[in-house]
Design a protein around this motif. Structure first.
Motif, mmCIF file in Angstrom:
data_model
loop_
_atom_site.group_PDB
_atom_site.id
_atom_site.type_symbol
_atom_site.label_atom_id
_atom_site.label_comp_id
_atom_site.label_asym_id
_atom_site.label_seq_id
_atom_site.Cartn_x
_atom_site.Cartn_y
_atom_site.Cartn_z
ATOM 1 N N ILE A 30 -29.749 -42.702 -28.910
ATOM 2 C CA ILE A 30 -28.853 -41.553 -28.996
ATOM 3 C C ILE A 30 -29.271 -40.491 -27.978
ATOM 4 N N ALA A 31 -30.564 -40.238 -27.861
ATOM 5 C CA ALA A 31 -31.049 -39.250 -26.890
ATOM 6 C C ALA A 31 -30.718 -39.693 -25.466
ATOM 7 N N LEU A 32 -30.865 -40.976 -25.177
ATOM 8 C CA LEU A 32 -30.521 -41.492 -23.854
ATOM 9 C C LEU A 32 -29.027 -41.308 -23.585
ATOM 10 N N PHE A 33 -28.209 -41.589 -24.579
ATOM 11 C CA PHE A 33 -26.761 -41.413 -24.435
ATOM 12 C C PHE A 33 -26.417 -39.959 -24.134
ATOM 13 N N VAL A 34 -27.025 -39.032 -24.864
ATOM 14 C CA VAL A 34 -26.763 -37.607 -24.659
ATOM 15 C C VAL A 34 -27.189 -37.187 -23.260
ATOM 16 N N ARG A 35 -28.346 -37.664 -22.804
ATOM 17 C CA ARG A 35 -28.798 -37.336 -21.450
ATOM 18 C C ARG A 35 -27.847 -37.898 -20.395
ATOM 19 N N GLN A 36 -27.327 -39.091 -20.632
ATOM 20 C CA GLN A 36 -26.372 -39.671 -19.696
ATOM 21 C C GLN A 36 -25.067 -38.881 -19.676
ATOM 22 N N VAL A 37 -24.604 -38.440 -20.833
ATOM 23 C CA VAL A 37 -23.385 -37.632 -20.904
ATOM 24 C C VAL A 37 -23.576 -36.330 -20.141
ATOM 25 N N ILE A 38 -24.703 -35.679 -20.336
ATOM 26 C CA ILE A 38 -24.979 -34.431 -19.629
ATOM 27 C C ILE A 38 -25.041 -34.679 -18.126
ATOM 28 N N GLY A 39 -25.670 -35.789 -17.718
ATOM 29 C CA GLY A 39 -25.730 -36.130 -16.300
ATOM 30 C C GLY A 39 -24.352 -36.358 -15.701
ATOM 31 N N GLU A 40 -23.467 -37.003 -16.446
ATOM 32 C CA GLU A 40 -22.104 -37.230 -15.955
ATOM 33 C C GLU A 40 -21.311 -35.927 -15.917
ATOM 34 N N LEU A 41 -21.505 -35.055 -16.905
ATOM 35 C CA LEU A 41 -20.779 -33.785 -16.930
ATOM 36 C C LEU A 41 -21.194 -32.878 -15.771
ATOM 37 N N LYS A 42 -22.429 -33.013 -15.289
ATOM 38 C CA LYS A 42 -22.876 -32.224 -14.138
ATOM 39 C C LYS A 42 -22.152 -32.646 -12.869
ATOM 40 N N LYS A 43 -21.599 -33.855 -12.838
ATOM 41 C CA LYS A 43 -20.889 -34.350 -11.664
ATOM 42 C C LYS A 43 -19.435 -33.881 -11.617
ATOM 43 N N VAL A 44 -18.934 -33.326 -12.703
ATOM 44 C CA VAL A 44 -17.531 -32.906 -12.781
ATOM 45 C C VAL A 44 -17.320 -31.676 -11.909
ATOM 46 N N VAL A 45 -16.250 -31.698 -11.117
ATOM 47 C CA VAL A 45 -15.905 -30.569 -10.259
ATOM 48 C C VAL A 45 -14.606 -29.969 -10.780
ATOM 49 N N ALA A 46 -14.637 -28.680 -11.091
ATOM 50 C CA ALA A 46 -13.442 -27.995 -11.586
ATOM 51 C C ALA A 46 -12.492 -27.734 -10.419
ATOM 52 N N PRO A 47 -11.184 -27.849 -10.643
ATOM 53 C CA PRO A 47 -10.231 -27.577 -9.559
ATOM 54 C C PRO A 47 -10.196 -26.088 -9.217
ATOM 55 N N THR A 48 -9.836 -25.812 -7.977
ATOM 56 C CA THR A 48 -9.679 -24.415 -7.569
ATOM 57 C C THR A 48 -8.398 -23.854 -8.182
ATOM 58 N N ARG A 49 -8.218 -22.553 -8.068
ATOM 59 C CA ARG A 49 -7.022 -21.920 -8.623
ATOM 60 C C ARG A 49 -5.762 -22.483 -7.958
ATOM 61 N N LYS A 50 -5.806 -22.665 -6.647
ATOM 62 C CA LYS A 50 -4.652 -23.187 -5.918
ATOM 63 C C LYS A 50 -4.328 -24.612 -6.370
ATOM 64 N N GLU A 51 -5.349 -25.443 -6.525
ATOM 65 C CA GLU A 51 -5.138 -26.822 -6.993
ATOM 66 C C GLU A 51 -4.574 -26.833 -8.402
ATOM 67 N N LEU A 52 -5.110 -25.972 -9.259
ATOM 68 C CA LEU A 52 -4.649 -25.915 -10.648
ATOM 69 C C LEU A 52 -3.188 -25.505 -10.732
ATOM 70 N N ILE A 53 -2.788 -24.528 -9.934
ATOM 71 C CA ILE A 53 -1.382 -24.106 -9.913
ATOM 72 C C ILE A 53 -0.508 -25.246 -9.400
ATOM 73 N N ASN A 54 -0.975 -25.930 -8.359
ATOM 74 C CA ASN A 54 -0.217 -27.053 -7.803
ATOM 75 C C ASN A 54 -0.052 -28.169 -8.839
ATOM 76 N N TYR A 55 -1.137 -28.524 -9.520
ATOM 77 C CA TYR A 55 -1.065 -29.572 -10.545
ATOM 78 C C TYR A 55 -0.120 -29.170 -11.667
ATOM 79 N N THR A 56 -0.179 -27.898 -12.075
ATOM 80 C CA THR A 56 0.689 -27.416 -13.152
ATOM 81 C C THR A 56 2.157 -27.503 -12.744
ATOM 82 N N LEU A 57 2.459 -27.096 -11.515
ATOM 83 C CA LEU A 57 3.839 -27.170 -11.047
ATOM 84 C C LEU A 57 4.332 -28.611 -10.961
ATOM 85 N N VAL A 58 3.482 -29.509 -10.517
ATOM 86 C CA VAL A 58 3.861 -30.926 -10.439
ATOM 87 C C VAL A 58 4.183 -31.460 -11.830
ATOM 88 N N VAL A 59 3.354 -31.127 -12.803
ATOM 89 C CA VAL A 59 3.587 -31.597 -14.173
ATOM 90 C C VAL A 59 4.875 -31.004 -14.737
#
Length: 93
Positions: A30-59
């Motif tokens: 379980i501890a290994l799983f949690v560490r792996q999840v945290i490691g994967e979450l550190k790789k996530v890149v949040a979209p910029t404001r412009k990208e977010l507006i563009n994605y919202t308009l497309v949807v």
């Protein structure tokens, strides 16, 4: 535990799953799983404001087009059913 073991994911291992040690217990896994999840979450890149507006308009445009298609199909099938079975249903009772 080395960093390689912590960040190894199922897709990157040779057999399609992380190597399992025979001495690892339930809580260690379980501890290994949690560490792996945290490691994967550190790789996530949040979209910029412009990208977010563009994605919202497309949807929103996609949803509006799908609503139009469904409304037209509903109208067509409703008209076809009324034509085939005769009458409009609610007023005939």
């Amino acid at each position: 535990m080395s960093e390689d073991q912590v960040t190894e994911t199922a897709a990157s291992s040779s057999k399609g799953r992380p190597a399992k040690k025979s001495d690892s217990g339930f809580f260690a896994r379980i501890a290994l799983f949690v560490r792996q999840v945290i490691g994967e979450l550190k790789k996530v890149v949040a979209p910029t404001r412009k990208e977010l507006i563009n994605y919202t308009l497309v949807v929103l445009v996609f949803v509006a087009i799908m609503m139009l298609i469904v409304a037209l199909l509903d109208l067509a099938f409703g008209t076809g059913a009324g034509w085939i079975f005769g009458g409009t249903g609610a007023r005939d009772s």
